[in-house]
Design a protein around this motif. Structure first.
Motif, PDB file in Angstrom:
ATOM      1  N   ALA A 120       0.814  -1.217   0.000  1.00 36.75           N
ATOM      2  CA  ALA A 120       0.000   0.000   0.000  1.00 36.75           C
ATOM      3  C   ALA A 120       0.847   1.267   0.000  1.00 36.75           C
ATOM      4  CB  ALA A 120      -0.925   0.000   1.215  1.00 36.75           C
ATOM      5  N   ASN A 121       2.078   1.180   0.426  1.00 35.14           N
ATOM      6  CA  ASN A 121       2.937   2.367   0.454  1.00 35.14           C
ATOM      7  C   ASN A 121       3.148   2.954  -0.937  1.00 35.14           C
ATOM      8  OD1 ASN A 121       3.817   3.381   2.961  1.00 35.14           O
ATOM      9  ND2 ASN A 121       5.008   1.539   3.305  1.00 35.14           N
ATOM     10  N   ALA A 122       2.985   2.139  -1.961  1.00 37.83           N
ATOM     11  CA  ALA A 122       3.204   2.635  -3.323  1.00 37.83           C
ATOM     12  C   ALA A 122       2.067   3.534  -3.790  1.00 37.83           C
ATOM     13  CB  ALA A 122       3.355   1.465  -4.284  1.00 37.83           C
ATOM     14  N   GLY A 138      -5.346   6.861   7.054  1.00 38.40           N
ATOM     15  CA  GLY A 138      -4.761   5.631   7.576  1.00 38.40           C
ATOM     16  C   GLY A 138      -5.448   5.193   8.856  1.00 38.40           C
ATOM     17  N   ALA A 139      -5.806   6.170   9.705  1.00 36.99           N
ATOM     18  CA  ALA A 139      -6.537   5.841  10.935  1.00 36.99           C
ATOM     19  C   ALA A 139      -7.930   5.307  10.613  1.00 36.99           C
ATOM     20  CB  ALA A 139      -6.629   7.083  11.825  1.00 36.99           C
ATOM     21  N   VAL A 140      -8.591   5.890   9.610  1.00 37.93           N
ATOM     22  CA  VAL A 140      -9.922   5.429   9.204  1.00 37.93           C
ATOM     23  C   VAL A 140      -9.871   3.984   8.741  1.00 37.93           C
ATOM     24  CG1 VAL A 140     -11.811   5.760   7.559  1.00 37.93           C
ATOM     25  CG2 VAL A 140     -10.687   7.749   8.582  1.00 37.93           C
ATOM     26  N   VAL A 141      -8.906   3.666   7.890  1.00 40.89           N
ATOM     27  CA  VAL A 141      -8.794   2.308   7.339  1.00 40.89           C
ATOM     28  C   VAL A 141      -8.483   1.307   8.448  1.00 40.89           C
ATOM     29  CG1 VAL A 141      -7.470   0.835   5.776  1.00 40.89           C
ATOM     30  CG2 VAL A 141      -8.126   3.140   5.060  1.00 40.89           C
ATOM     31  N   PRO A 171       1.144   3.057   4.921  1.00 45.41           N
ATOM     32  CA  PRO A 171       1.241   4.421   4.408  1.00 45.41           C
ATOM     33  C   PRO A 171       1.206   5.475   5.512  1.00 45.41           C
ATOM     34  CG  PRO A 171      -0.302   3.142   3.097  1.00 45.41           C
ATOM     35  CD  PRO A 171       0.036   2.312   4.295  1.00 45.41           C
ATOM     36  N   GLN A 172       0.507   5.183   6.594  1.00 44.11           N
ATOM     37  CA  GLN A 172       0.447   6.161   7.689  1.00 44.11           C
ATOM     38  C   GLN A 172       1.829   6.384   8.296  1.00 44.11           C
ATOM     39  OE1 GLN A 172      -1.227   5.211  11.679  1.00 44.11           O
ATOM     40  NE2 GLN A 172      -2.761   6.774  11.212  1.00 44.11           N
TER      41      GLN A 172
END
Length: 241
Positions: A120-122, A138-141, A171-172
């Motif tokens: 997911a970082n991409a 990122g917190a939501v996911v 990603p967060q």
């Protein structure tokens, strides 16, 4: 990337060794890996700063983080998510036992999360998303993934929840580094990174400590608590709380 790779391999290795020779064997493997790192750590360049500068640097880092709204919000969100991640880690053996057929198999969930985070970082890099937004979403996911894990009764659903959590967590973390680099002056960057990491580790430990007795009473309740903590972090980050 190296952190993500280690996070991917570590839980899988722990689960495999624990399944084969027991939990004590997994602890021995962990100890061996730590001792392998010691010579490398001793070979790192030594800082020239004195003892007074180190102690004062930590305090300066705390003051700067608290006085910078963007850094304070990003730190609050990431620490809250670390509390939730600590809860999840404490629940992993029970999830493995109840859904995957064995406590040791629960460690695979952490590898799934790490792998999803690595992939997911991409996405933010290709879309050029602002790091502040990545931290918030990122917190939501992660909150959604934890809520799904609380209701998961089948292996496929539980693995999907782990992948969702990792997709928010990876990603967060990268976005948090970006915010720290953007907001930190050169003279305090090291102290700010150290301060943030210390608080996050503390948050993770607090989450794991809370989850232990709570998960023994209600596993879904513990996971829903973690989802709530991550959701509140998102609300605070958006300025709604």
């Amino acid at each position: 990337m190296t952190f993500g790779a280690a996070s991917l391999a570590g839980p899988a290795l722990a689960g495999g060794v624990a399944q084969g020779v027991g939990a004590a064997g997994a602890v021995v493997v962990a100890e061996v890996l730590i001792w392998m790192a010691v010579p490398v750590a001793l070979g790192l360049p030594r800082a020239s700063a004195g003892r007074e500068a180190v102690g004062g640097g930590f305090a300066a880092g705390v003051r700067f983080v608290l006085g910078n709204p963007a850094l304070a919000r990003a730190t609050f969100t990431s620490v809250s998510c670390c509390v939730a991640q600590g809860v999840l880690t404490a629940c992993v053996p029970l999830l493995g036992e109840r859904v995957l057929g064995g406590a040791a198999r629960g460690a695979v969930l952490l590898s799934c999360a790490a792998g999803a985070g690595l992939v997911a970082n991409a996405v933010p890099a290709r879309l050029v998303v602002a790091p502040d937004a990545v931290i918030r979403w990122g917190a939501v996911v992660q909150a959604a993934g934890l809520a799904l894990a609380a209701t998961a009764g089948r292996p496929a659903v539980l693995v999907g929840a782990a992948l969702l959590i990792g997709a928010g967590e990876g990603p967060q973390l990268t976005a948090l580094f970006a915010v720290r680099h953007r907001e930190s002056p050169d003279r305090l960057r090291g102290q700010i990174f150290t301060t943030g990491a210390s608080v996050k580790i503390t948050g993770f430990a607090v989450g794991a400590a809370i989850a232990g007795p709570l998960a023994a009473r209600s596993l879904p309740g513990a996971l829903l608590l973690a989802a709530g903590v991550a959701a509140v972090a998102c609300l605070r980050r958006s300025g709604w709380v």
